[in-house]
Design a protein around this motif. Structure first.
Motif, PDB file in Angstrom:
ATOM      1  N   TYR A   1       0.599  -1.185   0.008  1.00 16.81           N
ATOM      2  CA  TYR A   1      -0.121  -0.058   0.160  1.00 16.81           C
ATOM      3  C   TYR A   1       0.885   1.516   0.059  1.00 16.81           C
ATOM      4  CZ  TYR A   1      -3.781  -3.279   0.591  1.00 16.81           C
ATOM      5  OH  TYR A   1      -4.460  -4.186   0.819  1.00 16.81           O
TER       6      TYR A   1
ATOM      7  N   LEU B   1      -0.877   9.223   0.144  1.00 15.24           N
ATOM      8  CA  LEU B   1      -2.018   9.343  -0.414  1.00 15.24           C
ATOM      9  C   LEU B   1      -2.411  10.906  -0.526  1.00 15.24           C
ATOM     10  CD1 LEU B   1      -3.848   6.490   1.198  1.00 15.24           C
ATOM     11  CD2 LEU B   1      -3.034   6.698  -1.266  1.00 15.24           C
TER      12      LEU B   1
ATOM     13  N   TRP C   1      -2.207   0.982  -4.201  1.00 15.04           N
ATOM     14  CA  TRP C   1      -3.143   2.302  -4.371  1.00 15.04           C
ATOM     15  C   TRP C   1      -2.077   3.234  -5.377  1.00 15.04           C
ATOM     16  CZ3 TRP C   1      -3.858   2.047   1.692  1.00 15.04           C
ATOM     17  CH2 TRP C   1      -4.719   1.186   1.777  1.00 15.04           C
TER      18      TRP C   1
ATOM     19  N   TRP D   1     -11.868   7.409  -5.377  1.00 11.76           N
ATOM     20  CA  TRP D   1     -12.139   7.078  -3.845  1.00 11.76           C
ATOM     21  C   TRP D   1     -13.833   7.417  -3.526  1.00 11.76           C
ATOM     22  CZ3 TRP D   1     -13.500  10.712   0.026  1.00 11.76           C
ATOM     23  CH2 TRP D   1     -13.250  12.052  -0.344  1.00 11.76           C
TER      24      TRP D   1
ATOM     25  N   LEU E   1     -11.845   2.214  -2.894  1.00 15.60           N
ATOM     26  CA  LEU E   1     -10.540   2.736  -3.628  1.00 15.60           C
ATOM     27  C   LEU E   1     -10.362   1.845  -4.983  1.00 15.60           C
ATOM     28  CD1 LEU E   1      -7.967   3.009  -0.786  1.00 15.60           C
ATOM     29  CD2 LEU E   1      -9.157   4.993  -1.751  1.00 15.60           C
TER      30      LEU E   1
ATOM     31  N   THR F   1      -8.113   0.273  -7.676  1.00 16.87           N
ATOM     32  CA  THR F   1      -6.735  -0.164  -7.072  1.00 16.87           C
ATOM     33  C   THR F   1      -6.022  -0.227  -8.536  1.00 16.87           C
ATOM     34  OG1 THR F   1      -7.469  -2.447  -7.554  1.00 16.87           O
ATOM     35  CG2 THR F   1      -7.512  -1.658  -5.071  1.00 16.87           C
TER      36      THR F   1
END
Length: 98
Positions: free
Chosen positions: A23, A27, A48, A53, A63, A65
């Motif tokens: 991950y 973000l 991600w 989102w 989310l 991917t």
């Protein structure tokens, strides 16, 4: 309850459980429902990477991917701390920042 307006901004990974290395390290959630994730080191794979989102309930964050599948995750937002947990129990904690 958390609202769509509560999540936009920049988030940096603080800690993760074993297996959650896939991950994003950072973000950025945009108000328009898009996000961008970056890996560390730069260029490494992150599940991600970028996409959409949406908050779908009091504890559900959807989310898109790296393979464009939209996946629902359990999440908790308390102040400037965001914890996202996948279906296998792997979690990542982020802190809001620049």
């Amino acid at each position: 309850m958390v609202h769509q307006a509560d999540l936009p901004g920049n988030w940096r990974k603080q800690e993760q459980t074993t297996g959650a290395e896939q991950y994003a390290a950072t973000l950025r959630f945009e108000k328009n429902g898009l996000y961008v994730g970056t890996a560390e080191p730069a260029g490494a794979f992150t599940w991600w990477d970028q996409g959409t989102w949406e908050i779908r309930g009091p504890t559900t964050l959807a989310l898109s991917t790296a393979n464009d599948e939209v996946v629902s995750y359990r999440f908790e937002l308390v102040g400037d701390e965001l914890r996202i947990t996948d279906a296998d129990g792997r979690s990542v904690r982020y802190r809001r920042g620049d």
